[in-house]
Design a protein around this motif. Structure first.
Motif, PDB file in Angstrom:
ATOM      1  N   GLU A 184      -8.119  23.189 108.678  1.00  0.00           N
ATOM      2  CA  GLU A 184      -7.595  23.585 110.334  1.00  0.00           C
ATOM      3  C   GLU A 184      -8.029  22.186 111.095  1.00  0.00           C
ATOM      4  OE1 GLU A 184     -10.360  26.351 111.314  1.00  0.00           O
ATOM      5  OE2 GLU A 184      -9.198  27.894 111.116  1.00  0.00           O
ATOM      6  N   GLU A 214      -4.287  27.881 116.847  1.00  0.00           N
ATOM      7  CA  GLU A 214      -2.779  27.828 116.866  1.00  0.00           C
ATOM      8  C   GLU A 214      -1.954  27.430 117.505  1.00  0.00           C
ATOM      9  OE1 GLU A 214      -1.690  29.202 113.462  1.00  0.00           O
ATOM     10  OE2 GLU A 214      -3.462  29.693 112.511  1.00  0.00           O
ATOM     11  N   THR A 253       1.129  25.273 116.318  1.00  0.00           N
ATOM     12  CA  THR A 253       2.445  24.862 117.815  1.00  0.00           C
ATOM     13  C   THR A 253       2.712  23.772 118.123  1.00  0.00           C
ATOM     14  OG1 THR A 253       1.981  27.640 116.822  1.00  0.00           O
ATOM     15  CG2 THR A 253       4.096  26.506 118.471  1.00  0.00           C
ATOM     16  N   ARG A 276       1.368  21.850 108.019  1.00  0.00           N
ATOM     17  CA  ARG A 276       0.225  22.882 107.345  1.00  0.00           C
ATOM     18  C   ARG A 276      -0.493  22.154 107.061  1.00  0.00           C
ATOM     19  NH1 ARG A 276      -1.325  26.967 110.855  1.00  0.00           N
ATOM     20  NH2 ARG A 276       0.510  27.862 112.739  1.00  0.00           N
TER      21      ARG A 276
END
Length: 241
Positions: free
Chosen positions: A54, A184, A188, A194
């Motif tokens: 993350e 998220e 996006t 990722r």
């Protein structure tokens, strides 16, 4: 007539962690980072990142505020090659200008972990010499640091404030209030890459010996130190002064 000594101006102290936490508890991550930058200045502020699954989101927000804020990355000697590659990818993607890869002291490794099996016999000691002690060295020049902990990660992180005192410096948690959905959304909207291991089922990535895949329905950090009571590496629970 007695001479009056001139008044020497005093340097104003930094606001307390409690004051800053009250002021920033409802602020956005970008506002929190900007406030940290204003409070101590770029030369005294660092962001600590694992370049994990993350990490791109916090690094993206920081880069939008100031891509020259120093970033400390702990290269423990046990990281996945994919993590090292991801670090380089994000540096290029986000235009990060000052990423410092910090390694454990060789003399400490030779003395305390000559056979590279300390992770198995004493994982807390392994984390101490490979993460906690190197971070303490790296943070010495700084008055405050940023990290990516989130309350939704649960356990010891469930009640973290936005700003706290780690015993030596201010510690800002810009993502304390964010949700999984907001994480998220940042991925996006910013079209962030990722971590390469996410597609293989690794939802939280640390050192190779102590990281495993996460099964469907498990907490995202369930694959860290699986089968042990340990849930943190120590940099957020031990004093790093």
């Amino acid at each position: 007539m007695t001479a009056i000594a001139p008044q020497v101006p005093t340097v104003s102290a930094l606001p307390s962690a409690e004051e800053l936490d009250r002021a920033l508890r409802d602020a956005s991550p970008a506002e929190i980072i900007a406030a940290a930058l204003k409070t101590v200045g770029r030369d005294k502020l660092a962001l600590v990142s694992s370049f994990g699954t993350e990490s791109a989101t916090l690094l993206k927000v920081m880069a939008d505020v100031d891509p020259a804020i120093p970033v400390i990355f702990l290269d423990t000697g046990w990281l996945f090659e994919e993590t090292l590659a991801y670090r380089d990818t994000l540096i290029a993607k986000l235009g990060l200008k000052d990423v410092r890869s910090i390694k454990p002291a060789e003399e400490t490794l030779s003395r305390d972990d000559p056979d590279r099996d300390l992770w198995f016999s004493d994982p807390d000691a392994c984390c101490r010499i490979r993460k906690v002690e190197p971070l303490a060295r790296a943070l010495k020049p700084f008055s405050a640091w940023l990290n990516g902990r989130k309350r939704f990660q649960g356990s010891a992180r469930a009640d973290i404030p936005v700003v706290e005192d780690d015993g030596a410096r201010l510690k800002f948690n810009p993502f304390a209030n964010v949700s999984r959905e907001e994480i998220e959304a940042i991925f996006t909207l910013a079209k962030l890459p990722r971590h390469p291991l996410v597609a293989s089922g690794f939802l939280s990535v640390g050192c190779m010996p102590c990281t495993s895949r996460t099964a469907e329905g498990e907490d995202s950090r369930a694959g860290r130190w699986r089968g042990r009571a340990k849930t943190e590496c120590g940099i957020h629970t031990m004093k790093v002064s």
